[in-house]
Design a protein around this motif. Structure first.
Motif, PDB file in Angstrom:
ATOM      1  N   GLU A 334     -45.238  25.776 -25.837  1.00  0.00           N
ATOM      2  CA  GLU A 334     -46.393  26.280 -25.484  1.00  0.00           C
ATOM      3  C   GLU A 334     -46.787  27.639 -25.998  1.00  0.00           C
ATOM      4  O   GLU A 334     -45.835  28.617 -25.643  1.00  0.00           O
ATOM      5  N   ASN A 335     -47.902  27.951 -26.286  1.00  0.00           N
ATOM      6  CA  ASN A 335     -48.257  29.284 -26.569  1.00  0.00           C
ATOM      7  C   ASN A 335     -49.184  29.813 -25.319  1.00  0.00           C
ATOM      8  O   ASN A 335     -50.319  29.513 -24.933  1.00  0.00           O
ATOM      9  N   LEU A 336     -48.615  31.159 -24.878  1.00  0.00           N
ATOM     10  CA  LEU A 336     -49.286  31.612 -23.547  1.00  0.00           C
ATOM     11  C   LEU A 336     -49.773  33.004 -23.758  1.00  0.00           C
ATOM     12  O   LEU A 336     -49.873  34.113 -22.953  1.00  0.00           O
ATOM     13  N   ARG A 337     -50.296  33.288 -25.234  1.00  0.00           N
ATOM     14  CA  ARG A 337     -50.502  34.630 -25.679  1.00  0.00           C
ATOM     15  C   ARG A 337     -51.983  35.329 -24.646  1.00  0.00           C
ATOM     16  O   ARG A 337     -51.876  36.337 -24.382  1.00  0.00           O
ATOM     17  N   GLU A 338     -52.797  34.355 -24.217  1.00  0.00           N
ATOM     18  CA  GLU A 338     -53.914  34.825 -23.323  1.00  0.00           C
ATOM     19  C   GLU A 338     -53.248  35.456 -22.198  1.00  0.00           C
ATOM     20  O   GLU A 338     -53.770  36.231 -21.588  1.00  0.00           O
ATOM     21  N   ILE A 386     -50.285  38.833 -32.413  1.00  0.00           N
ATOM     22  CA  ILE A 386     -48.822  38.474 -31.899  1.00  0.00           C
ATOM     23  C   ILE A 386     -49.205  37.387 -30.790  1.00  0.00           C
ATOM     24  O   ILE A 386     -50.270  37.456 -30.137  1.00  0.00           O
ATOM     25  N   GLN A 387     -48.180  36.524 -30.650  1.00  0.00           N
ATOM     26  CA  GLN A 387     -48.362  35.440 -29.608  1.00  0.00           C
ATOM     27  C   GLN A 387     -47.064  35.391 -28.480  1.00  0.00           C
ATOM     28  O   GLN A 387     -46.159  36.354 -28.876  1.00  0.00           O
ATOM     29  N   LEU A 388     -46.843  34.507 -27.574  1.00  0.00           N
ATOM     30  CA  LEU A 388     -45.989  34.252 -26.380  1.00  0.00           C
ATOM     31  C   LEU A 388     -45.686  32.928 -26.717  1.00  0.00           C
ATOM     32  O   LEU A 388     -46.588  32.025 -26.094  1.00  0.00           O
ATOM     33  N   HIS A 389     -44.414  32.583 -26.942  1.00  0.00           N
ATOM     34  CA  HIS A 389     -44.357  31.136 -26.822  1.00  0.00           C
ATOM     35  C   HIS A 389     -43.075  30.613 -26.006  1.00  0.00           C
ATOM     36  O   HIS A 389     -42.105  31.606 -25.859  1.00  0.00           O
TER      37      HIS A 389
END
Length: 411
Positions: A334-338, A386-389
């Motif tokens: 899952e992507n948690l960028r927000e 950029i993103q956070l996975h």
């Protein structure tokens, strides 16, 4: 054209930014919410010699350029293109303007800018890179991060959740994804100030070992573990993850370490974590990524020079493929960028609340680096630069995963 107008054209700017310069010139609306002041000829020289974010950062860190008002708000109003690279036309005009100001002295690179020596991602150089960023001041980090001392993306249960509630939720999400239960053994690599280690021990009765290349982090974490009465379950060592001798762990967590590994070293990194697990053990990799792999990794920008030397980001697909190729069966992603944008907003607020103390503790230049870095990173996540996975994998027990039929952590 006067200086403020030249600078405005070079970096762009929306309707809410006013520019002023040392020659008395102004550009932009007088009632703008944010003002950017070009205080000396050196500010223009920094931008002309290193166009884009690096030149702006050098001018701001040294105080030759000032932002009056919210730094995040100012960056949000500037042209995204010009933050990466000032167009050639504007660059030529800047150079011409510099010639007219007769700037004859050579500008110096700010002392906060770091270039490492030695073999890239060797143990010695990695230790130096980590020390540059993390061995600043535990007191400074306490002010910025808050009581959790968690320097990674939080997970907000709701938009109204506090930063501390969100950091607890992050650690608990990792624990539930890993299926932690009393008596299990957890290895947390790049453990920071021990937040995950202590959470696993306190909330799940897990025997948890954390390792970090930051001496300051390890000393702080060990003291916190003792004060929390968790010494029988939790431990943090000042140690490279590659030097952990134990194996047979039930679970491995890597929260914010992968960014420091380097793309070329990632296969060996995942193999090392795979080898530490017993069959059926799970590994959770939580890290910042690029949104894709279309562009080469950038190694010379503001973040790399001032914040994370040798840091490299890859796309999430590359990480998933490497985990698969190592032998992990990937079970969830899952992507948690927000959530990271929200986390950074909380850190920005904490820094401003403790600004005077922070300047006294680490110096004005480094405090300005952090103010700029946190604001720019928040904007990067919001704009999907950029993103956070989080990627969860399992080391199969033969062909058996020992995973639940449906993710239990989603409830």
């Amino acid at each position: 054209m006067r200086l403020a107008e030249v600078f405005q054209r070079a970096v762009g700017g929306g309707a809410s930014v006013r520019f002023s310069a040392y020659d008395g010139s102004h550009a932009g609306p007088a009632d703008a919410g944010v003002s950017i002041e070009v205080r000396t000829p050196e500010a223009l020289s920094y931008l002309a010699s290193a166009p884009g974010e690096l030149g702006l950062a050098r001018a701001y860190v040294t105080g030759h350029l000032e932002i009056i008002g919210d730094v995040y708000g100012a960056l949000k109003q500037l042209s995204e293109i010009s933050l990466r690279e000032v167009p050639w036309g504007e660059r030529v005009e800047l150079l011409a303007t510099l010639g007219r100001t007769r700037l004859g002295t050579k500008i110096e690179v700010p002392p906060q800018e770091r270039r490492l020596r030695g073999l890239r991602h060797s143990k010695a150089r990695d230790r130096e890179a980590i020390a540059h960023h993390y061995d600043v001041s535990n007191t400074f980090y306490e002010w910025v991060l808050g009581p959790s001392m968690a320097y990674t993306c939080a997970v907000y249960p709701t938009a109204e959740s506090t930063l501390e509630e969100a950091q607890f939720a992050k650690h608990d999400l990792v624990a539930r994804k890993l299926g932690l239960k009393p008596g299990m053994r957890l290895l947390d690599v790049g453990c920071g100030w021990g937040g995950m280690v202590m959470h696993a021990a306190r909330e799940y009765g897990v025997q948890a070992l954390g390792v970090t290349l930051s001496r300051n982090q390890a000393e702080w974490a060990q003291k916190a573990i003792v004060e929390a009465g968790l010494s029988d379950l939790a431990e943090v060592r000042y140690l490279d993850y590659r030097d952990v001798r134990e194996s047979g762990f039930d679970a491995v967590s890597s929260i914010g370490l992968t960014e420091h590994i380097g793309k070329a070293k990632l296969p060996a990194y995942f193999r090392s974590l795979y080898d530490k697990l017993k069959p059926g053990g799970r590994m959770l990799n939580h890290c910042i990524t690029r949104p894709d792999n279309k562009q080469p990794a950038r190694t010379g920008g503001f973040i790399n020079r001032y914040v994370f030397p040798d840091g490299e980001l890859v796309g999430p697909g590359h990480l998933v493929s490497l985990m698969h190729d190592t032998g992990f069966e990937v079970r969830h992603e899952e992507n948690l960028r927000e959530h990271y944008a929200m986390t950074l907003a909380g850190w920005c607020e904490n820094l401003e609340k403790h600004w005077d103390d922070a300047v006294t503790e680490v110096g004005l230049g480094r405090a300005r680096v952090w103010r700029l870095y946190l604001a720019a990173s928040r904007l990067g996540f919001e704009r999907n630069n950029i993103q956070l996975h989080q990627v969860l994998g399992v080391k199969l027990d033969g062909t058996t995963s020992h995973m639940p039929l449906r993710p239990e952590w989603l409830g």
